[in-house]
Write an enzyme that holds these catalytic residues in place. Structure first.
Site, short mmCIF file in Angstrom:
data_model
loop_
_atom_site.label_atom_id
_atom_site.label_comp_id
_atom_site.label_asym_id
_atom_site.label_seq_id
_atom_site.Cartn_x
_atom_site.Cartn_y
_atom_site.Cartn_z
N TYR A 197 -2.44 -1.13 10.15
CA TYR A 197 -2.27 -1.10 8.70
C TYR A 197 -0.93 -0.48 8.33
O TYR A 197 -0.20 -0.98 7.47
CB TYR A 197 -3.42 -0.31 8.07
CG TYR A 197 -3.60 -0.54 6.58
CD1 TYR A 197 -4.26 -1.66 6.12
CD2 TYR A 197 -3.10 0.37 5.65
CE1 TYR A 197 -4.44 -1.87 4.76
CE2 TYR A 197 -3.27 0.17 4.30
CZ TYR A 197 -3.95 -0.96 3.85
OH TYR A 197 -4.11 -1.17 2.50
N SER A 213 0.86 -1.18 0.00
CA SER A 213 0.00 0.00 0.00
C SER A 213 0.90 1.23 0.00
O SER A 213 2.06 1.16 0.44
CB SER A 213 -0.88 0.01 1.25
OG SER A 213 -1.53 1.27 1.43
#
Length: 279
Positions: A149, A136
């Site tokens: 995350y 990401s």
């Protein structure tokens, strides 16, 4: 690497980026694509549409990954491209439970390690192979509101870098996918996202100012990156500029991220605001 006559495995292939990658790999000439997902019906739907095969798998289960590689090699020959792609997101800080943090670690990091352990030996024996790991932009920058995350995606990027450095001389190539907002069902796949604590138009804290990219466009960019053996796959090219700004002046970048966080949350409580002294 071009994908003509290649064998491709895609985990998290039942929807979103994974499904788009399975379709795009087939369109690029792959000989066979194996679609793996914890949602077996979704995997089967994608596989049926492209003439591939489907399997139900939990990427946290190393034995299942090993069996996926073994059965694919037995039925279709050596795996040329392994796309390790799965993820979910939460909204929480250091108060996040160890259970959730461990689950994120297992999905975002250990799944890539399991895949590499299982598929690298045969790739190295043949002198070529490709790993595409989904991380990401949060792994290069940070994810507002989500400690888990952020740290696991940073680890995923670091792992991809290490694999690229360590195994390049053996014919192994690695790309790491680092998108911002992509139109997928990640929210539906993240049942413990605490959307009430984030802005209504941006519940996951993903920067939307640079636009929401369609999954099929991301998959096409991945195929282009694989053909060029390019390490970073950035569906949002602005991310490269943000990384440069971060490295040029970290304090200025951090100040800018704090301002962005304030705009994003407004008068809503931040994850850190839930911490109470002495609790």
């Amino acid at each position: 690497m071009d994908l003509i006559d290649k064998v491709v495995v895609v985990t998290g292939g039942g929807s979103g980026i994974g499904a788009a990658m399975a379709v795009t790999a087939t369109e690029a000439g792959a000989r066979h694509v194996v679609v793996a997902d914890r949602d077996g019906d979704a995997a089967a739907s994608v596989a049926d549409a492209i003439g591939g095969t489907a399997t139900t798998i939990d990427v946290r289960d190393e034995e299942a990954i090993v069996e996926l590689v073994r059965s694919t090699e037995s039925a279709h020959g050596g795996i040329d491209l392994f796309c390790s792609n799965a993820g979910f997101v939460t909204q929480a800080g250091v108060e996040e439970s160890d259970e959730v943090l461990q689950a994120m670690w297992d999905v975002h990091v250990m799944s890539h390690i399991h895949a590499a352990r299982a598929v690298l030996p045969s790739m190295i024996d043949r002198g070529e192979g490709y790993l595409l790991n989904t991380a990401s932009a949060a792994g290069l920058l940070t994810q507002i509101g989500s400690l888990g995350y952020t740290i696991t995606k940073h680890a995923a990027v670091a792992l991809a870098e290490w694999l690229s450095i360590t195994h390049h001389h053996q014919g192994i190539r690695v790309s790491v996918l680092c998108p911002q907002a992509v139109r997928t069902n990640i929210t539906a796949n993240s049942p413990d996202v605490r959307v009430s604590n984030a802005a209504a138009d941006d519940p996951l804290g993903v920067p939307l100012a640079d636009g929401v990219v369609e999954a099929d466009a991301v998959a096409r960019l991945c195929v282009e990156a694989i053909a060029a053996e390019r390490f970073w796959v950035l569906p949002h090219p602005e991310v490269a500029d943000y990384v440069k700004q971060k490295s040029d002046d970290i304090d200025r970048w951090l100040a800018g991220m704090r301002r962005y966080q304030a705009r994003l949350y407004g008068d809503r409580p931040l994850p850190g605001d839930r911490l109470v002294s002495g609790s």
